[in-house]
Design a protein around this motif. Structure first.
Motif, short mmCIF file in Angstrom:
data_model
loop_
_atom_site.label_atom_id
_atom_site.label_comp_id
_atom_site.label_asym_id
_atom_site.label_seq_id
_atom_site.Cartn_x
_atom_site.Cartn_y
_atom_site.Cartn_z
N ASP A 6 41.61 51.04 49.08
CA ASP A 6 40.70 51.18 50.22
C ASP A 6 40.11 49.83 50.60
OD1 ASP A 6 39.51 53.07 52.08
OD2 ASP A 6 37.60 52.54 51.14
N ASP A 7 39.78 48.98 49.61
CA ASP A 7 39.31 47.63 49.90
C ASP A 7 40.36 46.86 50.70
OD1 ASP A 7 36.88 47.90 48.57
OD2 ASP A 7 37.74 47.28 46.64
N LEU A 8 41.60 46.94 50.24
CA LEU A 8 42.68 46.21 50.91
C LEU A 8 42.94 46.74 52.31
CD1 LEU A 8 45.25 45.77 47.99
CD2 LEU A 8 43.58 44.12 48.86
N ARG A 9 42.83 48.06 52.48
CA ARG A 9 43.05 48.67 53.80
C ARG A 9 42.03 48.15 54.81
NH1 ARG A 9 41.11 53.28 56.39
NH2 ARG A 9 39.70 53.69 54.63
N LEU A 10 40.77 48.08 54.40
CA LEU A 10 39.73 47.57 55.29
C LEU A 10 39.93 46.07 55.56
CD1 LEU A 10 36.52 49.36 53.97
CD2 LEU A 10 38.26 50.20 55.54
N PHE A 11 40.26 45.34 54.50
CA PHE A 11 40.50 43.90 54.65
C PHE A 11 41.64 43.63 55.63
CE2 PHE A 11 43.27 40.40 53.30
CZ PHE A 11 42.43 39.31 53.54
#
Length: 298
Positions: A6-11
């Motif tokens: 989820d962190d990577l998706r937002l990034f």
């Protein structure tokens, strides 16, 4: 420190859109919340990922390094989902298509409606913009183009040829000088693209005819066709659009005729995505049949 998906998706969204507001629209997330998430991610990684300015968010060297790794994770996630066994013959989820507005207005609605009829759980989005789509930034799952790109990690499939001719309304022709040859066009008002906004050489129809002045110009095919339909002048029209224009007919068809092609563009990493491949197959078959059907009516 390990980051979750989820962190990577937002990034990825912020890196691609380069603004919190743009990424927020893609993610359907409040920009302020997204900004806090990016700040926490930087704190967790102990690295500055973005240079922030009034113009937006620009990746730092550390951000570029994370982008490379995040895109690898994204591809792995897409491929893992795509390889899950099918539980239904029907397609589901959301698929977004980018297309120039000629095909987006006169072909894709009925073709995609037919696909949607067969797949009730499928959401289809058509983004009609007069420009080339950037699939690397995931602006769309696939795109239709009028020329085959030569750069980028893309898969290109020729869909079908289509034809274009000069067209004018009966009203315009009745009040204007007769047109018997291409030279007669000098005495008529022409409709076409704004010259410096033509985003693909294949759309530069009028210069191919030696015409340099365009009194009625727009970057939108739909605006051009409405000008023709309203008796504004003479313009190049797709044969497949003519059946949607009552009172408009093609002219000089034995003297002036153009042929172009549509291409389906997909990201190379999506080749193993069975869902997108099945949709692409249905889309290309539908477009071929619809172009043939409408051109026969022109």
């Amino acid at each position: 420190m390990q980051t979750n998906w989820d962190d990577l998706r937002l990034f990825l969204a912020v890196a691609r859109e380069e603004t919190l507001s743009g990424a927020g629209k893609v993610l359907r997330l409040d920009p302020a919340t997204l900004g806090r998430r990016m700040q926490r991610l930087e704190e967790a990684l102990q690295a500055r990922l973005f240079v922030k300015s009034p113009q937006g968010y620009t990746l730092t060297e550390a951000g570029m390094s994370l982008l490379t790794r995040a895109e690898i994770a994204e591809r792995a996630m897409r491929n893992a989902v795509a390889e899950l066994p099918e539980v239904s013959d029907q397609l589901s989820g959301q698929i977004r298509i980018g297309a120039p507005d000629g095909s987006a207005n006169y072909l894709l609605p009925q073709v995609c409606a037919a696909i949607a009829d067969e797949n009730p759980d499928l959401d289809i989005q058509i983004v009609a913009l007069p420009r080339v789509f950037n699939l690397s930034r995931r602006e769309a799952d696939m795109a239709i183009a009028v020329s085959a790109p030569t750069a980028g990690r893309l898969v290109v499939q020729r869909i079908t040829d289509y034809h274009l001719h000069l067209a004018a309304s009966e009203h315009y022709l009745a009040k204007s000088p007769r047109i018997e040859t291409g030279d007669d066009l000098r005495h008529h008002r022409l409709v076409g693209y704004i010259p410096d906004m033509i985003f693909d050489r294949e759309l530069d129809y009028l210069s191919d005819l030696g015409i340099t002045r365009v009194p009625l110009a727009s970057n939108s095919v739909s605006v051009q066709i409405n000008w023709i339909r309203q008796g504004g002048g003479i313009g190049i029209a797709h044969d497949f659009s003519v059946p949607a224009m009552p009172g408009v007919r093609r002219i000089l068809t034995d003297q002036i005729s153009l042929t172009r092609a549509f291409y389906l563009i997909r990201h190379a990493d999506d080749q193993r995505n069975l869902r997108l491949s099945r949709f692409a197959q249905a889309l290309t078959a539908g477009l071929r049949a619809e172009v043939a059907r409408l051109e026969a009516l022109a």
